[in-house]
Design a protein around this motif. Structure first.
Motif, mmCIF file in Angstrom:
data_model
loop_
_atom_site.group_PDB
_atom_site.id
_atom_site.type_symbol
_atom_site.label_atom_id
_atom_site.label_comp_id
_atom_site.label_asym_id
_atom_site.label_seq_id
_atom_site.Cartn_x
_atom_site.Cartn_y
_atom_site.Cartn_z
ATOM 1 N N LEU A 2 29.731 39.387 42.232
ATOM 2 C CA LEU A 2 30.235 37.987 42.336
ATOM 3 C C LEU A 2 31.702 37.962 42.410
ATOM 4 O O LEU A 2 32.350 37.070 43.134
ATOM 5 N N GLY A 3 32.485 39.156 41.820
ATOM 6 C CA GLY A 3 33.904 39.122 42.299
ATOM 7 C C GLY A 3 34.337 39.504 43.457
ATOM 8 O O GLY A 3 35.467 39.660 43.741
ATOM 9 N N ARG A 4 33.293 39.602 44.489
ATOM 10 C CA ARG A 4 33.556 40.033 45.769
ATOM 11 C C ARG A 4 34.412 41.296 45.904
ATOM 12 O O ARG A 4 35.370 41.633 47.053
ATOM 13 N N SER A 5 34.084 42.446 44.919
ATOM 14 C CA SER A 5 34.751 43.717 44.853
ATOM 15 C C SER A 5 36.260 43.579 44.880
ATOM 16 O O SER A 5 37.017 44.460 45.435
ATOM 17 N N THR A 6 36.968 42.386 44.473
ATOM 18 C CA THR A 6 38.360 42.528 44.368
ATOM 19 C C THR A 6 38.731 42.431 42.634
ATOM 20 O O THR A 6 37.670 42.128 42.017
ATOM 21 N N PRO A 7 40.007 43.042 42.422
ATOM 22 C CA PRO A 7 39.997 43.152 41.050
ATOM 23 C C PRO A 7 40.066 41.899 40.282
ATOM 24 O O PRO A 7 39.391 41.793 39.100
ATOM 25 N N PHE A 16 37.531 40.519 37.418
ATOM 26 C CA PHE A 16 37.929 39.925 35.958
ATOM 27 C C PHE A 16 37.095 38.599 35.802
ATOM 28 O O PHE A 16 36.871 38.449 34.657
ATOM 29 N N ALA A 17 37.498 37.583 36.687
ATOM 30 C CA ALA A 17 36.847 36.267 36.334
ATOM 31 C C ALA A 17 35.248 36.344 36.521
ATOM 32 O O ALA A 17 34.734 35.522 35.558
ATOM 33 N N ALA A 18 34.636 37.205 37.228
ATOM 34 C CA ALA A 18 33.393 37.057 36.931
ATOM 35 C C ALA A 18 32.852 37.732 35.828
ATOM 36 O O ALA A 18 31.582 37.197 35.024
ATOM 37 N N GLY A 19 33.507 38.758 35.084
ATOM 38 C CA GLY A 19 33.238 39.496 33.976
ATOM 39 C C GLY A 19 33.488 38.417 32.902
ATOM 40 O O GLY A 19 32.442 38.339 31.983
ATOM 41 N N ILE A 20 34.199 37.519 32.983
ATOM 42 C CA ILE A 20 34.342 36.315 31.961
ATOM 43 C C ILE A 20 33.309 35.592 31.902
ATOM 44 O O ILE A 20 32.849 35.016 30.752
ATOM 45 N N ALA A 34 33.223 47.907 41.675
ATOM 46 C CA ALA A 34 34.183 47.179 42.809
ATOM 47 C C ALA A 34 34.825 48.239 43.344
ATOM 48 O O ALA A 34 34.976 48.154 44.795
ATOM 49 N N LEU A 35 35.677 49.205 42.685
ATOM 50 C CA LEU A 35 36.393 50.121 43.452
ATOM 51 C C LEU A 35 35.632 50.997 44.374
ATOM 52 O O LEU A 35 36.175 51.389 45.664
ATOM 53 N N ALA A 36 34.392 51.419 43.719
ATOM 54 C CA ALA A 36 33.584 52.296 44.876
ATOM 55 C C ALA A 36 32.851 51.529 46.104
ATOM 56 O O ALA A 36 32.930 52.035 47.333
#
Length: 431
Positions: A343-348, A352-356, A129-131
């Motif tokens: 899925l997390g729209r490249s936001t922190p 995090f939510a997408a990873g869970i 996401a950071l990239a």
């Protein structure tokens, strides 16, 4: 022409009628239906619906009942309901909470397994996401995880250090290895313009075969006295401690990824470095004109991205596979991280939510397979469908009859042009 709350909605000039501003609830509804978050939620919902259709088609009871569908259609409908609901209930009980467990400790174990699976996914997803925010596509997660795993693993099984210090040294070694391996792609892009996708893909192959060779070479990573391509077990002084005791697999790595999420949020939202990252990601030419060293941002971004993905590799070695690892230690997480970041729209916090969520799919998929004999590949298909629907927002909006941002923008622009023409006519008549 602007108006205030105390001004009337009609102009005092003849022939000029201003467009009334939208109401508060209308504006809130517009932002919700046109935002990125609703697309992600609906993409997951659509993927689950398609997954349910696949479960129904592959269920033996549904196939048997469908043979006499026109004679007794309710039998087929009931079989479909039993198959789909049973599968998703098993998915929930395997990923969140097991209502059939005899004790509360056993009942909450599924959620701890979800968090354990999610830990490396979140770390790697943050790196991707950071990239993305810098305008780069880091597809080299596998290679960066392998190099980080090798560095952290070597420190963990070969050095004798006190408890705590040993873990920290192994962690730092893994982060540095992942950062440097990703930094190669950033440096090549900055100095030569080489595309990071090609470079990171090639680095994946280099890392895999390099680690495979080291695992077969005595004195490097291979366990002494063994002919198998596997490392020795990690020493207890370097292993991440359990968070909830030996009955659960959740370990200290989850605390680290929470800290990593906060750090990435702070970098992107509160630091000057994050502002430069976002500026380069939006328009590198404009950022260069503004005085930002774009080439340096590429290098810094890939270094941080690689360190975050390296954290996923360290979690695998020090938190999950502590008995030794082989060349498949990445377990596909480097590529799953791309899905998590999308899925997390490249936001922190979105990552995090997408990873869970994807951790829940992994934890619950095995339970669904054991309880309902549903192929675990169905879960993989659902994950792929999530990416497909996220990549096609117009399709999701069409299915759910959501307003299009572009159409709404054109509508507002048309109303503004109409207002300006009316104003011009009114001024011309007054003259």
């Amino acid at each position: 022409m602007s108006t205030t709350a105390s001004e009337p909605t009609h102009s005092s000039k003849p022939g000029l009628e201003e467009v009334p501003p939208p109401g508060k609830w209308h504006e809130t509804f517009r932002r919700i239906t046109q935002g990125n978050a609703i697309i992600s939620v609906l993409a997951v919902l659509l993927a689950l619906i398609v997954g349910g259709i696949m479960i129904a088609f592959t269920d033996e009871d549904v196939q048997a009942a469908s043979a006499y569908f026109f004679a007794r259609p309710m039998d087929t409908i009931a079989a479909v309901w039993d198959a789909v609901s049973g599968a998703y209930i098993a998915l929930f009980q395997g990923a969140i909470y097991n209502f059939n467990a005899p004790t509360f400790e056993r009942a909450i174990k599924p959620i701890t397994e979800t968090l354990t699976f999610a830990t490396p996914l979140i770390a790697a997803g943050l790196g991707v996401a950071l990239a993305f925010r810098i305008g780069m596509f880091n597809i080299g997660g596998r290679g960066q995880m392998l190099m980080a795993s090798a560095a952290a693993g070597w420190v963990a099984f070969s050095l004798d250090l006190p408890w705590g210090i040993h873990m920290v040294v192994a962690l730092i070694a893994g982060l540095i290895a992942g950062a440097l391996w990703a930094g190669i792609a950033g440096l090549l892009k900055a100095r030569t313009g080489a595309h990071e996708v090609i470079v990171t893909i090639m680095l994946n192959y280099i890392a895999f075969y390099l680690i495979s060779w080291m695992l077969r070479t005595p004195g490097l990573l291979q366990a002494p006295g063994s002919s198998n391509p596997k490392t020795p077990a990690m020493k207890d002084t370097a292993v991440f401690p359990d968070l909830l005791g030996p009955s659960y697999n959740l370990h200290f790595g989850f605390i680290l990824v929470i800290g990593a999420t906060v750090l990435v949020w702070w970098i992107l939202s509160r630091s000057s470095l994050g502002f430069q990252f976002r500026a380069v990601g939006e328009n590198p030419n404009a950022a260069r004109v503004a005085g930002i060293k774009v080439s340096s941002m590429y290098v810094y971004g890939m270094l941080i991205s690689g360190a975050l993905i390296g954290l996923a590799g360290v979690n695998q070695v020090l938190g999950t596979v502590t008995t030794g690892f082989s060349a498949d230690i990445d377990a596909g997480i480097g590529f799953d991280a791309i899905t998590v970041a999308l899925l997390g729209r490249s936001t922190p916090w979105g990552t995090f939510a997408a990873g869970i969520l994807f951790g829940a799919f992994k934890a619950g998929g095995y339970s669904m397979q054991a309880a309902e004999q549903i192929p675990v590949e169905i879960v993989t298909v659902v994950q792929a469908l999530i990416v497909l629907f996220i990549a096609a927002p117009p399709l999701v909006r069409t299915i759910f009859f959501l307003p299009s941002p572009e159409r709404d923008r054109r509508k507002r622009e048309k109303a503004r042009q109409k207002q300006l023409k009316a104003q011009a006519r009114a001024e011309g008549g007054a003259a």
